[in-house]
Scaffold this motif. Sequence first.
Motif, PDB file in Angstrom:
ATOM      1  N   PRO A  18      75.591  21.991  57.346  1.00  0.00           N
ATOM      2  CA  PRO A  18      75.443  20.876  57.161  1.00  0.00           C
ATOM      3  C   PRO A  18      74.729  20.467  55.520  1.00  0.00           C
ATOM      4  O   PRO A  18      74.160  21.521  54.892  1.00  0.00           O
ATOM      5  N   SER A  19      74.961  19.489  55.072  1.00  0.00           N
ATOM      6  CA  SER A  19      74.393  19.112  53.696  1.00  0.00           C
ATOM      7  C   SER A  19      73.240  18.129  54.080  1.00  0.00           C
ATOM      8  O   SER A  19      72.977  17.116  54.571  1.00  0.00           O
ATOM      9  N   PHE A  20      71.969  18.722  53.915  1.00  0.00           N
ATOM     10  CA  PHE A  20      70.699  18.213  54.080  1.00  0.00           C
ATOM     11  C   PHE A  20      70.363  17.222  53.068  1.00  0.00           C
ATOM     12  O   PHE A  20      69.451  16.410  53.275  1.00  0.00           O
ATOM     13  N   SER A  21      71.144  17.184  51.750  1.00  0.00           N
ATOM     14  CA  SER A  21      70.668  16.480  50.806  1.00  0.00           C
ATOM     15  C   SER A  21      71.169  15.052  51.074  1.00  0.00           C
ATOM     16  O   SER A  21      70.791  13.856  51.002  1.00  0.00           O
ATOM     17  N   LYS A  22      72.510  15.073  51.770  1.00  0.00           N
ATOM     18  CA  LYS A  22      73.370  13.898  52.198  1.00  0.00           C
ATOM     19  C   LYS A  22      72.593  13.168  53.235  1.00  0.00           C
ATOM     20  O   LYS A  22      72.589  12.024  53.535  1.00  0.00           O
ATOM     21  N   LYS A  23      71.788  13.917  54.010  1.00  0.00           N
ATOM     22  CA  LYS A  23      71.123  13.433  55.093  1.00  0.00           C
ATOM     23  C   LYS A  23      69.701  12.951  54.896  1.00  0.00           C
ATOM     24  O   LYS A  23      68.953  12.215  55.695  1.00  0.00           O
ATOM     25  N   GLY A  24      69.375  13.083  53.678  1.00  0.00           N
ATOM     26  CA  GLY A  24      67.938  12.868  53.225  1.00  0.00           C
ATOM     27  C   GLY A  24      66.793  13.420  53.740  1.00  0.00           C
ATOM     28  O   GLY A  24      65.808  13.059  53.933  1.00  0.00           O
TER      29      GLY A  24
END
Length: 49
Positions: A18-24
């Motif tokens: 998963p992309s954690f930057s997109k999830k904030g």
Amino acid sequence: MKKQLFKILARINKIVFPSFSKKGLDMSKAKKWQLAIIGWRYFTTKNSL
């Protein structure tokens, strides 16, 4: 040869992890496994460039 391997790994990482930057995600509150995934993605992306 090494660069091609890391390019393939970077593509796989983009699909699987998963992309954690997109999830904030807040880095100070991230769990150990999340930090490990972030570190692995950074390492493979850095070596693929």
